[in-house]
Design a protein around this motif. Structure first.
Motif, PDB file in Angstrom:
ATOM      1  N   MET A  82      25.067  57.696  55.409  1.00 57.47           N
ATOM      2  CA  MET A  82      24.462  58.361  56.563  1.00 57.47           C
ATOM      3  C   MET A  82      23.542  59.474  56.077  1.00 57.47           C
ATOM      4  O   MET A  82      23.612  59.906  54.927  1.00 57.47           O
ATOM      5  CB  MET A  82      25.530  58.924  57.495  1.00 57.47           C
ATOM      6  CG  MET A  82      26.440  59.950  56.851  1.00 57.47           C
ATOM      7  SD  MET A  82      27.888  60.356  57.854  1.00 57.47           S
ATOM      8  CE  MET A  82      27.107  60.971  59.353  1.00 57.47           C
ATOM      9  N   CYS A 136      22.795  65.893  59.729  1.00 54.80           N
ATOM     10  CA  CYS A 136      24.001  66.606  60.145  1.00 54.80           C
ATOM     11  C   CYS A 136      23.826  67.124  61.570  1.00 54.80           C
ATOM     12  O   CYS A 136      22.749  67.620  61.928  1.00 54.80           O
ATOM     13  CB  CYS A 136      24.270  67.772  59.196  1.00 54.80           C
ATOM     14  SG  CYS A 136      25.764  68.700  59.572  1.00 54.80           S
ATOM     15  N   ASN A 137      24.890  67.029  62.358  1.00 51.11           N
ATOM     16  CA  ASN A 137      24.859  67.500  63.749  1.00 51.11           C
ATOM     17  C   ASN A 137      25.720  68.740  63.980  1.00 51.11           C
ATOM     18  O   ASN A 137      25.959  69.119  65.118  1.00 51.11           O
ATOM     19  CB  ASN A 137      25.351  66.397  64.696  1.00 51.11           C
ATOM     20  CG  ASN A 137      24.373  65.242  64.822  1.00 51.11           C
ATOM     21  OD1 ASN A 137      23.241  65.328  64.345  1.00 51.11           O
ATOM     22  ND2 ASN A 137      24.795  64.165  65.442  1.00 51.11           N
ATOM     23  N   ARG A 147      18.900  65.132  62.264  1.00 57.32           N
ATOM     24  CA  ARG A 147      20.111  64.695  62.964  1.00 57.32           C
ATOM     25  C   ARG A 147      20.774  63.536  62.236  1.00 57.32           C
ATOM     26  O   ARG A 147      20.162  62.822  61.456  1.00 57.32           O
ATOM     27  CB  ARG A 147      19.779  64.258  64.382  1.00 57.32           C
ATOM     28  CG  ARG A 147      19.128  65.291  65.293  1.00 57.32           C
ATOM     29  CD  ARG A 147      20.005  66.498  65.562  1.00 57.32           C
ATOM     30  NE  ARG A 147      20.025  67.407  64.407  1.00 57.32           N
ATOM     31  CZ  ARG A 147      19.026  68.221  64.094  1.00 57.32           C
ATOM     32  NH1 ARG A 147      17.940  68.241  64.837  1.00 57.32           N
ATOM     33  NH2 ARG A 147      19.106  69.003  63.030  1.00 57.32           N
ATOM     34  N   GLU A 148      22.045  63.332  62.549  1.00 52.95           N
ATOM     35  CA  GLU A 148      22.820  62.284  61.899  1.00 52.95           C
ATOM     36  C   GLU A 148      22.270  60.891  62.196  1.00 52.95           C
ATOM     37  O   GLU A 148      21.992  60.549  63.349  1.00 52.95           O
ATOM     38  CB  GLU A 148      24.276  62.345  62.348  1.00 52.95           C
ATOM     39  CG  GLU A 148      25.049  63.497  61.740  1.00 52.95           C
ATOM     40  CD  GLU A 148      26.501  63.526  62.189  1.00 52.95           C
ATOM     41  OE1 GLU A 148      26.918  62.619  62.953  1.00 52.95           O
ATOM     42  OE2 GLU A 148      27.229  64.459  61.794  1.00 52.95           O
ATOM     43  N   SER A 195      23.528  57.015  60.922  1.00 53.09           N
ATOM     44  CA  SER A 195      24.467  56.212  60.135  1.00 53.09           C
ATOM     45  C   SER A 195      23.839  54.861  59.813  1.00 53.09           C
ATOM     46  O   SER A 195      23.257  54.214  60.688  1.00 53.09           O
ATOM     47  CB  SER A 195      25.772  55.999  60.910  1.00 53.09           C
ATOM     48  OG  SER A 195      26.467  57.213  61.088  1.00 53.09           O
ATOM     49  N   GLY A 213      27.413  61.456  52.350  1.00 54.88           N
ATOM     50  CA  GLY A 213      26.867  61.902  53.628  1.00 54.88           C
ATOM     51  C   GLY A 213      27.136  63.382  53.768  1.00 54.88           C
ATOM     52  O   GLY A 213      28.041  63.928  53.134  1.00 54.88           O
ATOM     53  N   GLN A 214      26.359  64.072  54.599  1.00 55.10           N
ATOM     54  CA  GLN A 214      26.613  65.490  54.832  1.00 55.10           C
ATOM     55  C   GLN A 214      27.975  65.697  55.480  1.00 55.10           C
ATOM     56  O   GLN A 214      28.631  66.701  55.259  1.00 55.10           O
ATOM     57  CB  GLN A 214      25.509  66.090  55.724  1.00 55.10           C
ATOM     58  CG  GLN A 214      24.111  65.955  55.174  1.00 55.10           C
ATOM     59  CD  GLN A 214      23.895  66.697  53.875  1.00 55.10           C
ATOM     60  OE1 GLN A 214      24.618  67.628  53.557  1.00 55.10           O
ATOM     61  NE2 GLN A 214      22.898  66.280  53.108  1.00 55.10           N
ATOM     62  N   SER A 258      32.116  61.844  60.243  1.00 56.86           N
ATOM     63  CA  SER A 258      31.501  61.532  61.534  1.00 56.86           C
ATOM     64  C   SER A 258      30.665  60.256  61.468  1.00 56.86           C
ATOM     65  O   SER A 258      29.898  59.953  62.383  1.00 56.86           O
ATOM     66  CB  SER A 258      30.640  62.703  62.023  1.00 56.86           C
ATOM     67  OG  SER A 258      29.561  62.943  61.141  1.00 56.86           O
ATOM     68  N   TYR A 259      30.808  59.508  60.372  1.00 55.82           N
ATOM     69  CA  TYR A 259      30.077  58.246  60.231  1.00 55.82           C
ATOM     70  C   TYR A 259      30.338  57.339  61.435  1.00 55.82           C
ATOM     71  O   TYR A 259      31.461  57.203  61.911  1.00 55.82           O
ATOM     72  CB  TYR A 259      30.503  57.515  58.951  1.00 55.82           C
ATOM     73  CG  TYR A 259      29.953  56.104  58.886  1.00 55.82           C
ATOM     74  CD1 TYR A 259      28.655  55.880  58.456  1.00 55.82           C
ATOM     75  CD2 TYR A 259      30.715  55.013  59.302  1.00 55.82           C
ATOM     76  CE1 TYR A 259      28.125  54.604  58.429  1.00 55.82           C
ATOM     77  CE2 TYR A 259      30.195  53.726  59.275  1.00 55.82           C
ATOM     78  CZ  TYR A 259      28.898  53.528  58.842  1.00 55.82           C
ATOM     79  OH  TYR A 259      28.370  52.264  58.839  1.00 55.82           O
TER      80      TYR A 259
END
Length: 476
Positions: A192, A195-196, A210-211, A213, A238-239, A243-244
């Motif tokens: 991903m 980051c949110n 923003r995220e 995936s 992923g950051q 939350s993937y």
């Protein structure tokens, strides 16, 4: 700033277009080599996180596909790229200092090309500073422009004029680009981007976007391809990997992805980072515990040992929740290694807040911690908060934190002394006759060996703990 990711068909078309630019660049490079009577060389220097390191592997891969030879010596390179980080001010200053050196080199090598990319280039005030004060920089592009580096590379060396390309969001993912891995036996895999979370001290959502995936089938195919190419260890990147899949029409959990990755034949180890405590689910803990391929190491940033500060940081959890996660992890995997990030000197931090951080470190028992003195980032809410902590206070607390971590971590790391653990041998040690690798818990081990062991997983008796690393020997 919303994502503007193109359709799968558009992604494929753009990938083909960039492949054509690579081929065209290679022809042009061959012509230049014949004229110069020598090969062209490239150098890529990485600042920052594992995401940046993976991006740099793509940049090196494109250079290689375009006919450049890689060199670790930037002074002898024809094309130098700094892949920058802007999480902390000292990262910015480091880049500026290195640019000063490159300027002196370029004065002697007029045809040298210098490029800047990465997170620093997503900040407008930094780009303006580069434009005004570093006129010798030839190429500037941002994190969202990585997909078009083949096109930018050709334009820069052919047109011989400054090029600046910075997008505000990601239209195309760079996954189809060539990759030159640092290690043939292990690799990162981006699952991903973006980051949110918007922690008040952090610039990442503003520079990474923003995220987004990646589809699980694309990730799994990449893992299969890597394993077929000799990779035995994968790190899912992923950051906030926890939350993937939340942005899919039908949510797909990271725990499910982890289980599927572990089914890939031939894969020996799986790691991942980074995990945000607010999204660490019971399902993920179960997925880790049930699968021996998942390394018993979790990086779980806490940032502060004060509920008041965690709220000001917009972290979306309190200490009780964090400690409950630690309890669940240790119940499911008693030998798990926990590491963390901690910020000292966040605006408004009191001595009581800081003492809470020290208590947390002692209570959790981390194997190690990445510790930072708070750094103002322009554009983040924390930068304008009142009660900024004086530098001398922050530095004094930082020293006390380091001493506490050293004391607790050395005791924690020594718990494996005398045991036999599998070690993935990664490289020759600087000391002749030794090699260096890591156990699944991410602790470093030095042991007698030679180059033939690199890339292999061998059983090693951990004879002696030397603080944050072990001395060992192959267990026959």
């Amino acid at each position: 700033m919303q994502t503007s990711l193109k359709s799968i068909e558009e992604q494929r078309a753009e990938a083909l277009r960039q492949t054509e630019f690579i081929a065209e660049t290679r022809s042009y490079v061959l012509e230049l080599e014949q004229t110069l009577g020598r090969p062209l060389k490239s150098n890529v220097t990485t600042f920052g996180c594992q995401m940046n390191a993976r991006d740099s592997e793509k940049i090196r891969g494109i250079f290689a596909a375009a006919g450049f030879q890689n060199t670790d010596n930037e002074d002898e390179a024809d094309f130098v790229i700094y892949n920058t980080c802007t999480v902390r001010e000292n990262a910015d200053q480091h880049v500026y200092g290195r640019l000063g050196h490159l300027n002196s080199v370029k004065k002697k090598k007029k045809d040298m090309v210098i490029g800047l990319c990465g997170c620093m280039m997503q900040e407008k005030h930094i780009v303006e500073k580069i434009k005004k004060s570093y006129s010798f920089v030839d190429l500037i592009f941002g994190t969202h422009n990585l997909y078009e580096f083949p096109e930018l590379l050709l334009k820069t060396i052919r047109e011989k004029k400054r090029i600046i390309e910075i997008l505000d969001s990601t239209p195309y993912l760079p996954e189809s680009l060539p990759v030159s891995r640092k290690y043939p036996f292990k690799s990162g895999v981006n699952i991903m981007y973006g980051c949110n979370n918007f922690c008040t001290y952090c610039i990442v959502p503003y520079v990474r976007g923003r995220e987004i995936s990646r589809r699980p089938e694309e990730i799994l195919q990449e893992v299969r391809n890597l394993v077929s190419d000799g990779v035995v260890e994968i790190m899912l990147l992923g950051q906030n990997v926890n939350s993937y899949g939340k942005t899919f029409e039908e949510p797909y959990s990271f725990a499910k992805l982890l289980r599927e990755v572990c089914k890939v034949p031939g894969l020996r180890r799986v790691r991942f980072m980074t995990s945000h405590p607010k999204d660490l689910s019971d399902e993920l803990i179960e997925a880790m515990a049930e699968n021996p391929l998942v390394c018993r190491h979790l990086h779980l940033p806490v940032q502060a040992g004060s509920d008041r500060l965690l709220k000001k940081m917009n972290r979306h959890y309190d200490l009780a929740h964090y400690m409950e996660l630690v309890k669940k992890l240790r119940e499911a995997m008693p030998d798990i290694s926990l590491t963390t990030d901690i910020i000292v000197g966040f605006p408004g931090e009191t001595e009581e807040d800081f003492e809470g951080t020290l208590r947390l470190v002692r209570e959790v028992g981390y194997d190690s911690a990445f510790t930072f003195i708070y750094s103002k980032r322009t554009g983040t809410p924390a930068a304008s908060m009142p009660d900024q902590v004086p530098d001398e206070v922050a530095h004094a607390r930082f020293d006390r934190l380091l001493a506490t971590i050293k004391e607790t971590a050395e005791e924690q790391c020594a718990r494996f002394e005398g045991q036999v653990h599998d070690v993935l041998v990664e490289e020759l040690n600087k000391e002749p006759g030794l090699v260096t690798g890591r156990i699944g818990h991410n602790l470093v081990v030095h042991l007698p060996g030679d180059a033939s062991m690199i890339g292999k997983i061998v059983p090693v008796r951990l004879r002696e703990c030397r603080g944050f690393y072990y001395l060992g020997e192959v267990a026959f």
